[in-house]
Design a protein around this motif. Structure first.
Motif, mmCIF file in Angstrom:
data_model
loop_
_atom_site.group_PDB
_atom_site.id
_atom_site.type_symbol
_atom_site.label_atom_id
_atom_site.label_comp_id
_atom_site.label_asym_id
_atom_site.label_seq_id
_atom_site.Cartn_x
_atom_site.Cartn_y
_atom_site.Cartn_z
ATOM 1 N N LEU A 139 -30.245 -17.475 -3.718
ATOM 2 C CA LEU A 139 -30.443 -17.765 -5.137
ATOM 3 C C LEU A 139 -30.517 -16.481 -5.955
ATOM 4 N N SER A 140 -31.142 -15.456 -5.396
ATOM 5 C CA SER A 140 -31.285 -14.181 -6.086
ATOM 6 C C SER A 140 -29.935 -13.537 -6.370
ATOM 7 N N ALA A 141 -29.126 -13.374 -5.325
ATOM 8 C CA ALA A 141 -27.837 -12.701 -5.480
ATOM 9 C C ALA A 141 -26.899 -13.483 -6.395
ATOM 10 N N SER A 142 -26.888 -14.807 -6.268
ATOM 11 C CA SER A 142 -26.003 -15.629 -7.097
ATOM 12 C C SER A 142 -26.457 -15.631 -8.561
ATOM 13 N N SER A 143 -27.767 -15.599 -8.797
ATOM 14 C CA SER A 143 -28.289 -15.566 -10.162
ATOM 15 C C SER A 143 -27.855 -14.306 -10.893
ATOM 16 N N MET A 144 -28.026 -13.156 -10.237
ATOM 17 C CA MET A 144 -27.681 -11.897 -10.885
ATOM 18 C C MET A 144 -26.187 -11.783 -11.134
ATOM 19 N N PHE A 145 -25.377 -12.236 -10.171
ATOM 20 C CA PHE A 145 -23.930 -12.151 -10.388
ATOM 21 C C PHE A 145 -23.514 -13.033 -11.564
ATOM 22 N N THR A 146 -24.002 -14.261 -11.570
ATOM 23 C CA THR A 146 -23.599 -15.211 -12.606
ATOM 24 C C THR A 146 -23.966 -14.715 -13.996
ATOM 25 N N ARG A 147 -25.181 -14.248 -14.144
ATOM 26 C CA ARG A 147 -25.664 -13.839 -15.478
ATOM 27 C C ARG A 147 -25.222 -12.437 -15.845
ATOM 28 N N ASN A 148 -25.484 -11.466 -14.961
ATOM 29 C CA ASN A 148 -25.346 -10.061 -15.324
ATOM 30 C C ASN A 148 -23.963 -9.476 -15.084
ATOM 31 N N VAL A 149 -23.156 -10.127 -14.263
ATOM 32 C CA VAL A 149 -21.804 -9.631 -14.014
ATOM 33 C C VAL A 149 -20.763 -10.548 -14.652
ATOM 34 N N ILE A 169 -22.883 -21.068 -2.662
ATOM 35 C CA ILE A 169 -22.165 -21.434 -1.436
ATOM 36 C C ILE A 169 -21.508 -20.218 -0.801
ATOM 37 N N LEU A 170 -20.837 -19.405 -1.616
ATOM 38 C CA LEU A 170 -20.088 -18.264 -1.099
ATOM 39 C C LEU A 170 -20.997 -17.243 -0.425
ATOM 40 N N ILE A 171 -22.111 -16.919 -1.058
ATOM 41 C CA ILE A 171 -23.024 -15.933 -0.482
ATOM 42 C C ILE A 171 -23.642 -16.463 0.803
ATOM 43 N N VAL A 214 -21.463 -15.665 8.234
ATOM 44 C CA VAL A 214 -20.374 -15.024 8.984
ATOM 45 C C VAL A 214 -20.804 -13.657 9.504
ATOM 46 N N ILE A 215 -21.468 -12.882 8.638
ATOM 47 C CA ILE A 215 -21.955 -11.560 9.059
ATOM 48 C C ILE A 215 -22.950 -11.702 10.205
ATOM 49 N N ALA A 216 -23.842 -12.672 10.079
ATOM 50 C CA ALA A 216 -24.849 -12.886 11.121
ATOM 51 C C ALA A 216 -24.206 -13.270 12.447
ATOM 52 N N CYS A 217 -23.102 -14.014 12.400
ATOM 53 C CA CYS A 217 -22.418 -14.429 13.635
ATOM 54 C C CYS A 217 -21.634 -13.286 14.281
ATOM 55 N N MET A 264 -26.068 -6.054 -2.056
ATOM 56 C CA MET A 264 -25.980 -5.700 -0.635
ATOM 57 C C MET A 264 -27.319 -5.919 0.054
ATOM 58 N N GLY A 265 -28.405 -5.606 -0.637
ATOM 59 C CA GLY A 265 -29.716 -5.838 -0.054
ATOM 60 C C GLY A 265 -29.951 -7.307 0.235
ATOM 61 N N ASP A 266 -29.658 -8.177 -0.737
ATOM 62 C CA ASP A 266 -29.842 -9.623 -0.544
ATOM 63 C C ASP A 266 -28.937 -10.161 0.561
ATOM 64 N N LEU A 267 -27.687 -9.704 0.584
ATOM 65 C CA LEU A 267 -26.719 -10.224 1.551
ATOM 66 C C LEU A 267 -27.120 -9.877 2.982
ATOM 67 N N PHE A 268 -27.440 -8.623 3.223
ATOM 68 C CA PHE A 268 -27.757 -8.211 4.588
ATOM 69 C C PHE A 268 -29.151 -8.668 5.015
ATOM 70 N N TRP A 269 -30.046 -8.828 4.044
ATOM 71 C CA TRP A 269 -31.354 -9.401 4.370
ATOM 72 C C TRP A 269 -31.175 -10.838 4.853
ATOM 73 N N THR A 270 -30.338 -11.594 4.152
ATOM 74 C CA THR A 270 -30.078 -12.982 4.539
ATOM 75 C C THR A 270 -29.466 -13.050 5.924
ATOM 76 N N ALA A 271 -28.481 -12.203 6.193
ATOM 77 C CA ALA A 271 -27.834 -12.195 7.501
ATOM 78 C C ALA A 271 -28.805 -11.797 8.608
ATOM 79 N N SER A 272 -29.671 -10.840 8.323
ATOM 80 C CA SER A 272 -30.600 -10.372 9.348
ATOM 81 C C SER A 272 -31.621 -11.438 9.726
ATOM 82 N N VAL A 273 -32.093 -12.208 8.747
ATOM 83 C CA VAL A 273 -33.069 -13.242 9.084
ATOM 84 C C VAL A 273 -32.398 -14.414 9.804
ATOM 85 N N LEU A 274 -31.117 -14.631 9.527
ATOM 86 C CA LEU A 274 -30.382 -15.653 10.277
ATOM 87 C C LEU A 274 -30.271 -15.263 11.748
ATOM 88 N N ILE A 275 -30.036 -13.994 11.998
ATOM 89 C CA ILE A 275 -29.978 -13.524 13.381
ATOM 90 C C ILE A 275 -31.348 -13.631 14.045
#
Length: 541
Positions: free
Chosen positions: A349-359, A382-384, A390-393, A138-149
């Motif tokens: 890259l951060s969020a996708s790395s952790m999901f792929t490996r650790n989840v 791509i998905l993240i 979308v969140i940023a928009c 959640m931190g990575d996702l909303f950080w990404t959206a916030s900087v896009l805005i």
């Protein structure tokens, strides 16, 4: 949409094409060697662990110095009631790089981990590690959206480009070169982006100072850009400072740079050097905020006052647009765009790395092939990126959502990561500590979140809710972990009741990379860590 400033639009296009070209070049330059084809997933996370001090310093700095960092420093300096003294994010991000370098970087790099969650899954089990992925994601996702805005607002003010178009294009470019080259594309583009930030913002600051509408910033009256706090707010000030000091440590974007360094020693050096660069990069936006607070806006082409118009959050692009010549505004715009791009690629890259490996690998599909993992990694990138765009928009309060996310990184992840590195904790302490921290933090409100609290803390808004929640979580984690170990080891609780499979009666679980002579061979330059998949072979929770 206002009339588009064509020269500025052309400059942005040229900048984006240049960044994309550099990302593709980095991917080609560091292309996989024979035998690495089945390890694209780890290759994209930590490369060959050969990032040196120069590139490492730039890419680590870029992982923190993003659009929110730059725009936020300018905004808080400019806003009455806050000012310089309330820039805990600036001071916190600088000191956290030093703290991380001293206490975390060496320990993590020595073990040859691939993600921040690896040590947690070693001690607490794969499923508990997956649960701890939630606040990190959640931190990575909303950080990404916030900087896009932040970038969209800047492009809209300076060159009149539509907000949604700016967000979509920026996300597309960042996702594309991250997908192509993983860590190497991100790292090498970060070098260029940080250079743009440094040069562009300093040039813009100099021209803004020279604008006749700006008075001497040293003469700004009481309550001006340097700010103040009272006895009623000092508790909140300390709480927020600790939030940024400690809550900025458990982020994969930071540890990805640490774990890709050439050696544990260089990981520490890179972290400390990055603190110096991050501090320097915070000076121009701070000065821009002070300039805005010292400007007679009625004598400029801007209509009204930014605060009265509710545009304090985009004061940096307003200064660029109205207090500097058009050509300089474009240079400053490139700096903001660079800051945003450097944060987007890192977070994706951060969020996708952790999901792929650790989840996915360690919980959902332990027997997945390397080829399957590779495609999951690519799809997640791509998905993240798409979700963040979308969140940023759609959502205009992403900064508040990101603030909530860093709240939970601080209250939940920080004590868990720190204790797992220094103490002998286990899942019996980790699980209640996780949920207790979430309940205590959500139970109280503060001036960032306007909802009725269900836990009424003394002192109202001055009570340090975040730090209190973190400390209670840490105490619970330690006390319950050691109590559970004592009861199982002494036989007061029979081993058959170890329902979380922690194996405490026999020393506890250990599902880390195998401790053999090959587990640290990543220290040899040019080798991918051979133990990438070994954690999946350990005990499951």
């Amino acid at each position: 949409m206002t009339d588009v400033f064509v020269p500025g639009l052309v400059a942005v296009i040229v900048f984006y094409v240049a960044i994309l070209a550099i990302g593709i070049w980095a991917a080609w330059k560091k292309r996989k060697q024979p035998g690495e084809d089945d390890h694209w997933n780890e290759f994209s996370m930590v490369g060959r662990r050969d990032i040196g001090v120069f590139v490492g310093t730039f890419t680590m700095t870029a992982s923190l110095v993003g659009g929110v960092y730059i725009n936020g420093i300018a905004e808080f300096t400019y806003t009455p009631g806050f000012g310089l003294i309330w820039l805990q994010a600036w001071f916190g991000f600088v000191f956290v790089l030093v703290i991380g370098g001293i206490f975390y970087a060496k320990k993590m790099r020595e073990k040859g981990y691939a993600t921040m969650l690896d040590p947690l899954q070693r001690k607490l089990g794969n499923k508990m590690g997956a649960l701890l992925y939630i606040p990190a994601f959640m931190g990575d996702l909303f950080w990404t959206a916030s900087v896009l805005i932040a970038l969209g607002g800047t492009l809209s003010v300076v060159i009149g480009l539509d907000l949604v178009i700016a967000i979509i294009i920026s996300a597309f470019i960042a996702v594309l070169y991250t997908l192509l080259g993983g860590l190497y594309s991100v790292a090498y583009t970060d070098v260029v982006q940080i250079s743009f930030i440094f040069v562009g913002l300093w040039i813009a600051t100099g021209f803004a100072f020279a604008n006749p509408a700006v008075t001497d910033i040293r003469t700004t009256g009481p309550g001006g850009w340097y700010g103040s706090f009272t006895e009623d707010t000092i508790g909140s000030w300390i709480d927020t400072l600790l939030l940024f000091l400690c809550g900025s440590i458990p982020w994969q974007v930071y540890f990805q740079r640490v774990l890709s360094a050439e050696s544990p020693r260089k990981a520490q050096i890179v972290s400390c050097f990055s603190a110096v660069v991050a501090f320097i990069l915070g000076i121009p936006p701070m000065l821009i905020g002070a300039i805005a607070a010292s400007t007679d806006w009625n004598t400029t082409a801007y209509e009204g006052d930014p605060l009265e118009n509710g545009q304090g959050s985009i004061i940096l692009p307003i200064v660029l647009r109205y207090l500097t010549p058009p050509a300089v505004a474009v240079v400053g715009l490139a700096a903001v765009a660079a800051a945003v791009m450097s944060s987007i690629d890192s977070s994706v890259l951060s969020a996708s790395s952790m999901f792929t490996r650790n989840v996915y690998k360690l919980v959902l599909r332990p027997k997945a092939s390397n080829r399957e993992i590779t495609w999951v990694m690519r799809i997640m990138i791509i998905l993240i990126g798409v979700i963040a765009a979308v969140i940023a928009c759609l959502v205009q309060s992403v900064y508040v959502l990101w603030y909530l996310s860093i709240d939970f990184v601080y209250t939940i992840l920080f004590p868990q990561l720190t204790c797992v590195l220094y103490l002998d904790i286990n899942i019996y302490g980790s699980l209640p500590a996780y949920f207790l921290a979430a309940i205590l933090r959500l139970g109280g409100s503060d001036f960032y979140f306007d909802y009725p609290p269900f836990i009424y803390y003394p002192g109202a808004l001055n009570f340090p809710i975040k730090t209190f929640s973190m400390l209670i979580s840490a105490i619970t984690l330690i006390v319950v972990s050691y109590l559970a170990r004592f009861l199982f080891v002494r036989g007061y609780i029979p081993e058959k009741y170890d329902f979380l499979k922690a194996n405490l009666a026999h020393g506890g679980r250990s599902i880390e990379l195998r401790e053999d002579t090959d587990s640290h061979s990543d220290e040899k330059k040019g080798e991918v860590n051979p133990g990438f998949n070994d954690m999946a072979e350990g005990t499951q929770m």
